[in-house]
Design a protein around this motif. Structure first.
Motif, PDB file in Angstrom:
ATOM      1  N   LEU A   1       0.948  -1.032   0.044  1.00 37.05           N
ATOM      2  CA  LEU A   1      -0.039  -0.024  -0.171  1.00 37.05           C
ATOM      3  C   LEU A   1       0.906   1.270   0.055  1.00 37.05           C
ATOM      4  N   VAL A   2       1.037   1.736  -1.169  1.00 39.55           N
ATOM      5  CA  VAL A   2       1.922   2.851  -1.207  1.00 39.55           C
ATOM      6  C   VAL A   2       1.371   4.233  -0.604  1.00 39.55           C
ATOM      7  N   GLY A   3       2.232   4.862   0.070  1.00 47.01           N
ATOM      8  CA  GLY A   3       1.779   6.033   0.858  1.00 47.01           C
ATOM      9  C   GLY A   3       1.277   5.711   2.150  1.00 47.01           C
ATOM     10  N   LEU A   4       1.275   4.259   2.736  1.00 49.54           N
ATOM     11  CA  LEU A   4       0.951   4.266   4.067  1.00 49.54           C
ATOM     12  C   LEU A   4       2.040   3.504   4.930  1.00 49.54           C
ATOM     13  N   GLU A   5       3.352   3.706   4.339  1.00 54.27           N
ATOM     14  CA  GLU A   5       4.420   2.867   5.017  1.00 54.27           C
ATOM     15  C   GLU A   5       4.661   3.140   6.402  1.00 54.27           C
ATOM     16  N   GLU A   6       4.356   4.376   6.820  1.00 56.45           N
ATOM     17  CA  GLU A   6       4.625   4.500   8.335  1.00 56.45           C
ATOM     18  C   GLU A   6       3.573   3.997   9.131  1.00 56.45           C
ATOM     19  N   ASN A   7       2.375   3.511   8.431  1.00 61.59           N
ATOM     20  CA  ASN A   7       1.099   2.890   9.275  1.00 61.59           C
ATOM     21  C   ASN A   7       1.124   1.489   9.487  1.00 61.59           C
ATOM     22  N   VAL A   8       1.822   1.072   8.431  1.00 57.30           N
ATOM     23  CA  VAL A   8       1.567  -0.529   8.214  1.00 57.30           C
ATOM     24  C   VAL A   8       2.503  -1.366   9.086  1.00 57.30           C
ATOM     25  N   ILE A   9       2.088  -2.461   9.838  1.00 56.79           N
ATOM     26  CA  ILE A   9       2.732  -3.325  10.702  1.00 56.79           C
ATOM     27  C   ILE A   9       2.365  -4.661  10.439  1.00 56.79           C
ATOM     28  N   VAL A  10       3.238  -5.530   9.753  1.00 53.43           N
ATOM     29  CA  VAL A  10       2.868  -6.782   9.612  1.00 53.43           C
ATOM     30  C   VAL A  10       3.472  -7.883  10.482  1.00 53.43           C
ATOM     31  N   ILE A  11       2.666  -8.824  10.750  1.00 53.41           N
ATOM     32  CA  ILE A  11       2.947  -9.944  11.681  1.00 53.41           C
ATOM     33  C   ILE A  11       3.037 -11.118  10.875  1.00 53.41           C
ATOM     34  N   ASP A  12       4.090 -11.924  11.128  1.00 57.30           N
ATOM     35  CA  ASP A  12       4.395 -13.011  10.294  1.00 57.30           C
ATOM     36  C   ASP A  12       5.085 -14.058  11.323  1.00 57.30           C
ATOM     37  N   SER A  13       5.232 -15.239  10.480  1.00 52.08           N
ATOM     38  CA  SER A  13       5.768 -16.743  11.333  1.00 52.08           C
ATOM     39  C   SER A  13       5.866 -17.571  10.081  1.00 52.08           C
ATOM     40  N   ILE A  14       6.654 -18.517  10.787  1.00 51.98           N
ATOM     41  CA  ILE A  14       7.402 -19.866   9.889  1.00 51.98           C
ATOM     42  C   ILE A  14       6.368 -20.919  10.246  1.00 51.98           C
ATOM     43  N   SER A  15       5.470 -20.872  11.384  1.00 54.97           N
ATOM     44  CA  SER A  15       4.623 -21.950  11.801  1.00 54.97           C
ATOM     45  C   SER A  15       4.100 -22.699  10.882  1.00 54.97           C
ATOM     46  N   LYS A  16       2.941 -21.905  10.005  1.00 54.12           N
ATOM     47  CA  LYS A  16       2.018 -22.503   8.960  1.00 54.12           C
ATOM     48  C   LYS A  16       2.726 -22.625   7.724  1.00 54.12           C
ATOM     49  N   ARG A  17       3.528 -21.513   7.397  1.00 54.57           N
ATOM     50  CA  ARG A  17       4.261 -21.357   5.938  1.00 54.57           C
ATOM     51  C   ARG A  17       5.289 -22.776   6.063  1.00 54.57           C
ATOM     52  N   PHE A  18       6.016 -23.015   6.857  1.00 55.36           N
ATOM     53  CA  PHE A  18       6.723 -24.289   7.017  1.00 55.36           C
ATOM     54  C   PHE A  18       6.597 -25.410   7.589  1.00 55.36           C
ATOM     55  N   SER A  19       5.211 -25.350   8.251  1.00 57.05           N
ATOM     56  CA  SER A  19       4.819 -26.492   9.171  1.00 57.05           C
ATOM     57  C   SER A  19       5.882 -26.759  10.287  1.00 57.05           C
ATOM     58  N   ALA A  20       6.028 -25.401  10.969  1.00 53.47           N
ATOM     59  CA  ALA A  20       7.177 -25.383  11.989  1.00 53.47           C
ATOM     60  C   ALA A  20       6.561 -24.818  13.133  1.00 53.47           C
ATOM     61  N   CYS A  21       5.560 -25.260  13.579  1.00 51.64           N
ATOM     62  CA  CYS A  21       4.776 -24.406  14.782  1.00 51.64           C
ATOM     63  C   CYS A  21       5.722 -24.533  16.190  1.00 51.64           C
ATOM     64  N   GLY A  22       6.457 -25.509  16.291  1.00 47.97           N
ATOM     65  CA  GLY A  22       6.954 -25.732  17.441  1.00 47.97           C
ATOM     66  C   GLY A  22       8.478 -24.993  17.554  1.00 47.97           C
ATOM     67  N   ALA A  23       8.786 -24.478  16.448  1.00 47.96           N
ATOM     68  CA  ALA A  23      10.106 -23.564  16.407  1.00 47.96           C
ATOM     69  C   ALA A  23       9.937 -22.303  17.219  1.00 47.96           C
ATOM     70  N   ARG A  24       8.622 -21.907  17.025  1.00 48.43           N
ATOM     71  CA  ARG A  24       8.391 -20.603  17.838  1.00 48.43           C
ATOM     72  C   ARG A  24       9.287 -19.419  17.305  1.00 48.43           C
ATOM     73  N   ILE A  25       9.235 -19.252  16.068  1.00 48.19           N
ATOM     74  CA  ILE A  25       9.788 -18.166  15.230  1.00 48.19           C
ATOM     75  C   ILE A  25       8.556 -17.402  14.451  1.00 48.19           C
ATOM     76  N   GLY A  26       8.597 -16.243  14.884  1.00 49.03           N
ATOM     77  CA  GLY A  26       7.726 -15.341  14.170  1.00 49.03           C
ATOM     78  C   GLY A  26       8.597 -13.833  13.779  1.00 49.03           C
ATOM     79  N   CYS A  27       7.974 -13.082  13.183  1.00 49.75           N
ATOM     80  CA  CYS A  27       8.444 -11.557  13.203  1.00 49.75           C
ATOM     81  C   CYS A  27       7.519 -10.543  12.822  1.00 49.75           C
ATOM     82  N   ILE A  28       8.276  -9.363  13.142  1.00 50.33           N
ATOM     83  CA  ILE A  28       7.464  -8.048  12.836  1.00 50.33           C
ATOM     84  C   ILE A  28       8.183  -7.588  11.838  1.00 50.33           C
TER      85      ILE A  28
END
Length: 398
Positions: A221-248
Motif C-alpha cells: 500500500l503505497v503512501g501508508l508505509e509509516e502506518n503498516v505493521i505486518v505480523i508473520d511466522s514460519i509456523s504455518k508456511r513451513f509447518s514449523a509451529c514448535g520452532a516458535r519463530i515469528g517476526c514483525i
C-alpha cells in the motif's frame, strides 16, 4: 488467599483448546479423535530446517541478538523483496512466534483504554493480547452470508473514536478462510490514512491462496508505509509451529526502535529455531506450489462433504486452511462437547473449535464452528462422515 488480577481473571478461555480435557477422556476410552480444532499442519517440515541445526557449529547455546540473528533477518528481508516488497533487515524484528509479535505490537500502540477495530470473527488471541495490554477490541461483524468479506467501510469508520489506535486484520483469515482482495485493502488504506491509524496485518497464511486468487500484502500500500505493521511466522508456511519463530515487519523505524526495547527485555528469540528458520526462507517456488496444491484438495474435500450435510452452511474459502461453518444446532459449544463426551462413529469422533470464542459481540457465532482442514485427505473425508453422523444423532435427542 492472595488475590489475582482482574485482567487475568477476565481473559477468555481459548476456544481452540478449552475442550482438550474432553478429547483426552475420549482417547482414554479408546475413541479416535479427528482433530479439526487446531491449525497444526501435518505436512512435513522442510528437512533443511533440521539439517541446519544439526550442522551448526555451536558449542554454547547462547543468546542471540535481541532483534534476531543477522542471517535470519537478511533471509526474511530477501523473502519479502522477492515478493515485490523491498525491505531491509532493519525493517525486521524476529520474535518468539507470531504471538509474541502481536503482543509487542499491541504494547507499543495501545495505552490503557485505547481501542483497536477488528473484523469479526477473528483469531481468539486478539482479545487476550488486547486485554493483556488494557486495550479494548471493537468488533465489526462480517457474515457467513457474505463469505465473511470485509464489512462495509462505512461500518468500520462508524466505530472510530478518539481512542481508536489501529485496525487489525488477518489476511488470509483465521478462522474464516477469507482472502481480502486488493480493493478491500485499498479501502482500509484510505480510512487509516484519513484517521492516522495503524494498520496491523496478520499475514502468516500468505501463501495459502486457492482457486487462482492472489494474496495482496499491506506492505504494497503505497503512501501508508509509516502506518503498516505486518505480523508473520514460519509456523504455518513451513509447518514449523514448535520452532516458535515469528517476526514483525515495518518500515516505520521509530516504531521498530520501540519494539526493540521489548525484545531486549525478553533477551532473545529461540536460537535453535532461528538457525533452522534461516535455512528455509529461500525455499523454491515448487515447495509452496506443492503445499498449496495439497491444501486445495483438502479444501475441496471439506466443502464438498459439508455441502452434502443438511442444514450446514459453508462459505466460500479462498485462503488459509480454515472454514467457519454454520451447523444446524442451537449451541455449538454444547454440540462440540457432546461429540467428545457421548458420540462415536466407527470408533471415532470429531473435535472442533466452537465459533462463539471467535467473536467479541455477545451472542454471535452460537451455531458456528471453526474447522481446520489439516488432516490427510482420507482422514479428512472420514472426519466429515463422522460429523454428518454426529449431527444426525444429535438432532434426534436435542
Amino acid at each position: 488467599m492472595p488475590k489475582f488480577s482482574d485482567r487475568i481473571q477476565n481473559l477468555p478461555a481459548s476456544p481452540i483448546r478449552k475442550l482438550v480435557p474432553f478429547a483426552d477422556a475420549a482417547k482414554a476410552r479408546g475413541t479416535h479423535v479427528y482433530h479439526l480444532n487446531i491449525g497444526q499442519p501435518d505436512i512435513e517440515t522442510p528437512p533443511r530446517f533440521f539439517e541446519a541445526i544439526t550442522e551448526a557449529d555451536v558449542k554454547v547455546l547462547a543468546y542471540s541478538h535481541s532483534a534476531g540473528i543477522e542471517s535470519l533477518r537478511d533471509g526474511i528481508a530477501d523473502y519479502y523483496t522477492r515478493l515485490g516488497h523491498p525491505i531491509s533487515a532493519n525493517d525486521v524484528l524476529v520474535t518468539t512466534g507470531a504471538s509474541e509479535a502481536l503482543n509487542f505490537v499491541l504494547t507499543a500502540v495501545l495505552n490503557p483504554g485505547d481501542e483497536i477495530i477488528v473484523p469479526e470473527p477473528f483469531y481468539a488471541n486478539y482479545i487476550s493480547f488486547s486485554m493483556g495490554n488494557d486495550g479494548v477490541v471493537v468488533p465489526v461483524t462480517s457474515t457467513i452470508e457474505d463469505d465473511f468479506a470485509l464489512p462495509d467501510i462505512e461500518a468500520l469508520e462508524a466505530k472510530i473514536t478518539p481512542r481508536t489506535r489501529a485496525i487489525l486484520i488477518c489476511n488470509p483469515g483465521n478462522p474464516t478462510g477469507v482472502l481480502y482482495p486488493k480493493e478491500a485493502l485499498e479501502k482500509l488504506q484510505a480510512i487509516c490514512k484519513k484517521h492516522d491509524l495503524f494498520l496491523i496485518a496478520d499475514e502468516v497464511y500468505r501463501e495459502f491462496a486457492y482457486g487462482g486468487h492472489t494474496h495482496h500484502s499491506t506492505l504494497g500500500l503505497v503512501g501508508l508505509e509509516e502506518n503498516v505493521i505486518v505480523i508473520d511466522s514460519i509456523s504455518k508456511r513451513f509447518s514449523a509451529c514448535g520452532a516458535r519463530i515469528g517476526c514483525i515487519v515495518s518500515r516505520n523505524q521509530e516504531f521498530m526502535g520501540l519494539v526493540l526495547k521489548m525484545a531486549q527485555a525478553r533477551l532473545s528469540p529461540p536460537t535453535l529455531g532461528q538457525l533452522g528458520a534461516a535455512a528455509i526462507y529461500d525455499m523454491p517456488p515448487s515447495y509452496y506450489e506443492g503445499v498449496v496444491a495439497e491444501y486445495t484438495k483438502r479444501r475441496d474435500i471439506l466443502t464438498a462433504a459439508l455441502g452434502e450435510i443438511e442444514g450446514v452452511v459453508c462459505p466460500q474459502v479462498n485462503g488459509a486452511f480454515y472454514a467457519m461453518v454454520r451447523l444446524p444446532v442451537a449451541n455449538a459449544d454444547d454440540f462440540c462437547q457432546w461429540m467428545l463426551e457421548e458420540f462415536e462413529h466407527e470408533g471415532a469422533t470429531v473435535m472442533m473449535a466452537p465459533g462463539s470464542g471467535f467473536y467479541a459481540t455477545p451472542g454471535q457465532g452460537q451455531n458456528e464452528v471453526r474447522i481446520a482442514y489439516v488432516l490427510q485427505q482420507d482422514e479428512l473425508a472420514a472426519a466429515m462422515r463422522c460429523l454428518k453422523a454426529g449431527l444426525e444423532a444429535y438432532a434426534k435427542t436435542h
